[in-house]
Each structure stands twice: as C-alpha cells, then as structure tokens.
Design an enzyme around this catalytic site. Structure first.
Site, mmCIF file in Angstrom:
data_model
loop_
_atom_site.group_PDB
_atom_site.id
_atom_site.type_symbol
_atom_site.label_atom_id
_atom_site.label_comp_id
_atom_site.label_asym_id
_atom_site.label_seq_id
_atom_site.Cartn_x
_atom_site.Cartn_y
_atom_site.Cartn_z
ATOM 1 C CG ASP A 20 -2.271 0.619 0.948
ATOM 2 O OD1 ASP A 20 -2.346 1.470 0.043
ATOM 3 O OD2 ASP A 20 -3.239 0.282 1.653
ATOM 4 C CG ASP A 43 -9.465 2.429 -0.536
ATOM 5 O OD1 ASP A 43 -8.984 1.315 -0.789
ATOM 6 O OD2 ASP A 43 -8.880 3.286 0.153
HETATM 7 C C1 GLA Z 1 -5.780 1.701 2.065
HETATM 8 C C2 GLA Z 1 -6.200 0.550 1.195
HETATM 9 C C3 GLA Z 1 -7.277 -0.254 1.889
HETATM 10 C C4 GLA Z 1 -6.768 -0.733 3.215
HETATM 11 C C5 GLA Z 1 -6.291 0.434 4.056
HETATM 12 C C6 GLA Z 1 -5.619 -0.028 5.307
HETATM 13 O O1 GLA Z 1 -6.780 2.644 2.174
HETATM 14 O O2 GLA Z 1 -6.618 0.991 -0.064
HETATM 15 O O3 GLA Z 1 -7.693 -1.343 1.091
HETATM 16 O O4 GLA Z 1 -5.725 -1.648 3.016
HETATM 17 O O5 GLA Z 1 -5.371 1.256 3.343
HETATM 18 O O6 GLA Z 1 -5.191 1.017 6.107
#
Ligand code: GLA
Length: 731
Positions: free
Chosen positions: A474, A544
């Site tokens: 990430d 997301d």
């Molecule tokens: C980001 C990712 C999510 C999740 C969060 C965790 O927003 O896109 O899918 O993994 O971080 O903090």
C-alpha cells in the site's frame, strides 16, 4: 516433391520480409519503416538533419513508398519551420514553440538544444537512433522496440552528457508521437480522486495543448498516464481508427496532447517537467521511462483489447504463463484495525468453506498500530493481537487449503513510531520546514540508499521468516516537501527519478529472491496503476470504493487501459461505505467476478443462505476465470449510457464466452435490451448456461451467428437484478 519444394520456397519468399523485417532502414533515403501487427510507423532524416515523423497508422506493406521527408516550410515569420516540422524528439532550441521533448541548460548559460541525426543501428526488435546537439556533445539515443504480436511500439530515450561540464535537464520526455495532420480528432483520458478513480472523459480535440499529469511523486488517482485519440465521426467501440498509448512510470509524469492551429497533432510524454532539474555530470546519462503506443483500425474496444493482451504478454510478471489470480479473502472492511489471531482464524475457517484460495491479513497487525495514528515503520508483529506471531494463522490457512498474504506499507512512517524517533532524517522533507502529514503519516525518502536498504531488508526478512505468498503493498499518501538534503543541492531534484527507480529496485530484488511471491499494487485504491509498476506486481487494488454500482463505472474506466484480470475486486457488505447503497449479494458478486474476485465482507454476518450462495458464485467464478482474466473483453453496453450494462469475455482459445449483465434500475417496466454477443465463431454451436436457470430464453445449444446477430434476451427485473451466462463452444 519438386512441387512441395516450390511451394515452400514461394511461402518463404513471400513471408520472410514481413516475419523477419519488422524494422527496415534505407540508408540512401535515411528512412526507417517499422512494421508491427496491423501498424506501420515511418520516420526519416530531413534536409536539415532532424529526425522527422512520416507516418503512424494502418499497415502500409510497401516500404519503398516512403520517401525522405522534407521539413515543413515557414508559413509566416510567426510559424517557423522548426515548429511546424513534426520532429520525433524536438529539443527546445532554434525556433521551437511546441512542447519540447528535451529542454536543457548548459553550465555557460546556453539553453539552445538542436538535435540532428548521427547514426542508427538495429538489434533484434529494437532500433536505436542517435541524435546529437549541433554544437555540443549532448547526445540523445532514441529507442523503438517493436512488438510484432500486438503492433505496440515501445519508445524511450537515453540522454548522455559527453561534454566536459554539467548540464541540467529541465524536461526529459520519453517520446513525441505525431498523428496524421488534420481535423476531427477526439481524445479520451482518465481522471479521478480517492474512491472515484477511472472516470473516462471523451472530448473533441481542440486547438491548444491539453495536459494530463501527476505532480504528486506517484502515478495518482487524479489522472492516469493513458490516452486514446480517435476520429469521432468514424470511430465506434467496434470500428474506426484509434491511436493510443500509456507511460510506464510510477512517479510524477506528464502527457501533453497538442493540436496546433495548423492541425498538427502530437502527443509528448515522460517525466513531469514541473520542479524537474536533473543534473548530468560529464559522462552521466538519464534514461526516460517507456512510452508505449499503438494503433488499430478496429475501434476503441480493440484498442483496449490490444493493450490488455500486450500487458499480459509483455508487461506483467510471468507473462502468458502467469498463474491465474486466486480468489482471496481480506477482512479489512469487516474488521479494519481490529485484527487478532482468534478473529482471523475464525474468518479463515469460513472463507475456506466458500472456496477461497488466499487468506490476507490487512492493516493493523504490526507495531503499535491501533488506528492510523501510529506504527507505520515498525514492522514487527503486534504481540497483543498475535501473541504467537503470524505462524498459527499461516499454518491454519495452509491446512485449510489457502495460501497466505499480508498488508504492508513500506514507503511510509508515522511520526508516532520507533523508526521515526530513531531516524527523523529519513522522512522526505526540507530541513527547517514543516512536514505536512496526510493520514498522520510521512514519506520515507526512498531515494536515500540507506532507506532503500532498510526497506528491502525488513521485507526480505518478513517473507523469508514467514510463509508469505502475497503482499498487498500500500501507499496511502502523495508527496509533499520533496527535499533530499543528504546530497548536494544541485543533485536534490534527482529525487523524482531516484525514488521511483529505488522502489522498482526493491520490488525487483524481492521478486528475484522470492520467485513465488506475488504483489498487489495499492495506493489508497487505484493511485498507483501504470505500466511501470505492473512490470513488478501481479495485480492492483483499483479503488477503495467497493460499492457495486459505482464499481461498474470504475471498472469500465479501468479496463479502457488495463487488463481486467489484474483488477482485484471485492464483494463487500451493505450498506456500502461510500454511497450507503444496499445492493443484493448476487449483483455484488457478479460485479466483482468481472475482475479478479476477492471477498472482503464480514463472513461472520453472512446468513446460511448467503454462505451457500457465495460458495456457488465462487465455484462458478473458478469455471469462467480463464476467460475473465485472460480473454478478450467486449464492452457490450457501457454503464454510463443507460440503466443497464453488459460485458462479455471470450477465452483466448475461443472455447468459452461469458456474459455479465446488470440492470441498475428498471423504469416503466422496460425490458432489458437484447444483448448481441461478439467475438464468437459464427458457425460453431454454443451450449448456453445461465448462472440462475430461467434468466435466458435460449436453452440447449445455439450458433455463434444467432448469438451475435439475433442476440439473446435476458429476463431481468427491478433494481439491481443481474445475471451471468456461460457459452461453451461445442466440439
Ligand atoms: C488503504 C487501502 C485499503 C486498506 C487500508 C488499510 O486505504 O486501499 O484497502 O488496506 O489502506 O489502512
């Protein structure tokens, strides 16, 4: 025997040039003709010595037709020949007013760069053309790699300082592409924001310079480095010319689409010149990112299919032999940071019963991570949440027939972390200036060799010490205050290039050392998806936003440029986090099944009926997955245009086609539009099987011709009804 020999000789003579000579050069004319797929690309050296574009479009088989180009004449004293002549790689110098491919400042203050042809040579499928400034030893090497199977041409440049003083490059582009001069072009591009990436825009191309870019240090949600240009009066989804391209760079980038008043159209792309200043010492060089370009005469759908195929064969790790994406489970939306051994074990049991093949622990497992205020940088297992380490969960996942993956965010640090307390200087910043936080975190300056080694080492240890098959990598913020005070002032702007190269280096080394490891590129959703990161990652988290209705538009935008198989798509709970919309489980599954299927809901809250249905959908997905992940995508009804949408995937061997159809909302009782399939074999028979019986009228077997021309009628009603229909070609 003699007849057979003659036939063989005839075939050899006829096919030899096309098969072997993808790059043709005529030294007398100083003209190159590149033949690739359905495309021909030609350029030559004009009377001034500039490398001039001649042609980019449908295949012209007779290379002899292309003659030495002549620079365009001056039209008025305000329209110089330098500007109106379409150069392959114009330096900012002489009388250039268009977007330059190269802009430089010499140590003595000279800022005039005029590039002329020196030499060329071909090696295999790659042509290198060497240019040089007319008055100095600033050299530019242009590369053209020709991909015969898709017609894609990969272009990039290498800029070399052979003078004895430093030169600062203020703009270093990968390539400039020229389209046939004329009017009536339209262009397509993708913009977005967090939770709403992949918004497709289609506009007439007007006179002026149109810029899509990221100044954020990474690819960005806001704009994606892909473009397509067509002729709206002729081009549809299924026919007409399309020129398209994509950059392979995960840092700040820019693509400028220019139409001049004289109706010349050029696309220039590479490193973003904003805040750029790459200093080349004598003997140093800079290589620019790859810029891939393609052409088709078969419409926007085919432009996407060409890119998808190209990505699968030439970009993604493993190429055509890469394994199919497993069905995964991730509890992020169910538990957020509240992960624990007990909770994860319970979810693993449930997931495995549904047919899940990979179990992933998301954020929250490390350091003092209770929420997003602390812990990034401290990559040890949190003892309160996992008192016995990760092993019990990993072992149980294996025993249940799943492999194991874990979330990491290696480029970031929370100020509330041991790492930051120990190495505050590792954060990207300008000394003495504020450090702007986003999601309570700062960036580690990966351009620093020590930071790069630290990051590689802990990742290597994590993967070496635990049986980890998959990393969700990430990256939850963009750059700010991009200082790098560990190097001399004049070198500091190299951060834009060095950071990204170091990121690539970590990923490459990690993969080389752990060949079975798979990686997902995530950046708070789809903030880092491009052909550079895709060379080193197996899939991406596209957004997301997992709301099933929003996903239809997002996925339509995503697959304009990127192959659906890499698009991780979760089925999550309702009401959805972003729109608070309640959509039936089946609709949510079918939307996620048109990419790489993941389950992201709280399985503890699934009713017995839900669990049974989910297991059935997962089993169906496994049957159709080769077509979805490796097949040809046909956009039958675009989600933006109507109350319904439909996509079809045809497997690469043609034996299977699968249709997804969604009724977003029904009005006035209007029946679902007849769906005309594409890409089938007219004469073959296909066995028709809907995911739920009764949703199609056709039963038994029907011909490809019937399915494509008569079409099929679907029995869908009310809001959020959906179906998937499988067509299996009969032997
Ligand atoms: C980001 C990712 C999510 C999740 C969060 C965790 O927003 O896109 O899918 O993994 O971080 O903090």
């Amino acid at each position: 025997m003699i007849l057979r020999w003659c036939v063989t000789l005839f075939l050899f003579i006829n096919y030899w040039p096309a098969a072997l000579a993808a790059i043709q050069y005529s030294p007398e004319k100083k003209v190159w003709v590149l033949q690739a797929g359905e495309t021909t690309y030609a350029m030559g050296v004009n009377e001034r010595g500039e490398l001039q574009s001649i042609y980019w479009g449908p295949r012209v088989a007779r290379e002899a037709d292309f003659s030495t180009p002549r620079g365009r004449p001056e039209v008025a004293s305000f329209d110089s020949s330098t500007s109106t002549t379409p150069q392959e790689y114009p330096g900012w110098g002489a009388e250039l007013y268009n977007e330059p491919a190269l802009k430089a400042t010499y140590a003595d203050g000279n800022r005039d760069v005029v590039l002329h042809f020196v030499d060329s040579h071909t090696e295999g499928d790659t042509l290198e053309v060497q240019l040089k400034d007319i008055a100095s030893d600033l050299q530019v090497h242009l590369y053209y790699r020709v991909f015969e199977d898709t017609g894609i041409i990969q272009r990039w440049s290498r800029i070399e300082n052979r003078t004895n003083q430093a030169i600062i490059l203020e703009s270093a582009q990968s390539a400039a592409w020229s389209l046939p001069p004329g009017e009536g072009y339209g262009w397509h591009y993708l913009t977005g924001q967090w939770g709403a990436e992949w918004q497709l825009h289609s506009e007439p191309l007007q006179t002026g310079a149109h810029v899509i870019e990221s100044r954020r240090g990474s690819t960005s949600h806001q704009s994606n480095p892909w473009f397509a240009i067509d002729r709206p009066a002729q081009t549809t989804e299924e026919s007409g010319p399309v020129w398209f391209g994509a950059l392979g760079w995960s840092g700040s980038w820019r693509i400028t689409v220019e139409q001049t008043a004289m109706r010349q159209v050029r696309v220039t792309g590479g490193f973003n010149p904003f805040d750029f200043g790459y200093r080349l010492k004598p003997g140093e060089q800079l290589e620019t990112p790859p810029f891939y370009g393609g052409f088709t005469g078969k419409g926007r759908g085919e432009a996407s299919r060409i890119l998808h195929r190209f990505e699968r064969i030439h970009i993604l790790p493993g190429g055509e032999n890469a394994r199919l994406r497993p069905v995964l489970y991730n509890s992020w939306e169910a538990t957020e940071f509240r992960v624990s051994e007990e909770g994860q074990l319970a979810l693993a049991e449930k997931a495995s019963k549904l047919g899940v093949e990979r179990f992933v622990i998301d954020d929250g497992w490390f350091g003092q991570r209770k929420d997003d205020h602390a812990g990034l940088g401290d990559w040890y297992v949190n003892q309160e949440k996992f008192p016995h380490g990760l092993k019990p969960v990993i072992d149980r996942a294996h025993a249940l027939g799943m492999d194991f993956g874990i979330w990491v965010e290696p480029e970031m640090v929370n100020p509330d972390s041991d790492l930051y307390r120990k190495h505050p200087d590792w954060a990207m910043n300008f000394p003495g200036r504020p450090r702007t936080e986003a999601r309570n975190q700062l960036l580690l300056n990966l351009a620093r060799a020590d930071v790069k080694e630290y990051v590689f080492n802990w990742l290597d240890q994590l993967v070496s010490n635990n049986d980890i098959a998959f990393l969700k990598w990430d990256y939850n913020r963009n750059w700010s205050e991009p200082g790098w005070d560990a190097v001399p002032v004049e070198e500091q702007k190299k951060i834009y290039v060095t950071y990204v190269r170091n990121l690539y280096d970590i990923l490459d080394r990690l993969r080389a050392k752990h060949p079975k490891l798979e990686i997902e590129s995530c950046s708070g959703g789809g903030g880092r998806v491009d052909l550079g990161i895709l060379k080193r990652t197996d899939e991406v988290w596209a957004s997301d936003n997992t709301d099933a209705l929003d996903r239809l538009t997002l996925q339509d935008g995503f697959t304009q440029a990127y192959t659906p198989g890499i698009m991780m798509a979760w089925v999550t709970d309702v009401p959805s986090g972003i729109d608070h919309r309640v959509v039936p489980l089946k609709f949510r599954f079918l939307v996620a099944m048109s990419g790489s299927l993941g389950l992201g809901g709280n399985l503890n809250k699934y009713s017995p009926d839900d669990l049974q249905a989910a297991a059935r959908y997962v089993a169906f997905y496994k049957r159709i997955r080769p077509a979805v992940q490796r097949g040809a995508l046909y956009r039958l009804i675009a989600p933006e245009d109507s109350e319904s949408s439909a996509t079809e995937y045809v497997s690469s061997d043609g034996r299977q086609a699968v249709l997804f159809a969604y009724l977003h909302s029904q009005q006035f009782g209007t029946p679902f539009p007849t769906v005309f399939l594409r890409g089938l074999d007219e004469d073959a028979l296909y066995k028709v099987e809907a995911i739920d019986p009764g949703q199609v009228q056709e039963v038994g077997t029907v011909s490809g011709g019937y399915l494509m021309h008569h079409g099929i009628d679907l029995d869908l009603h009310s809001d959020y009804d959906s179906t998937s229909v499988l067509f299996e070609k009969q032997p």
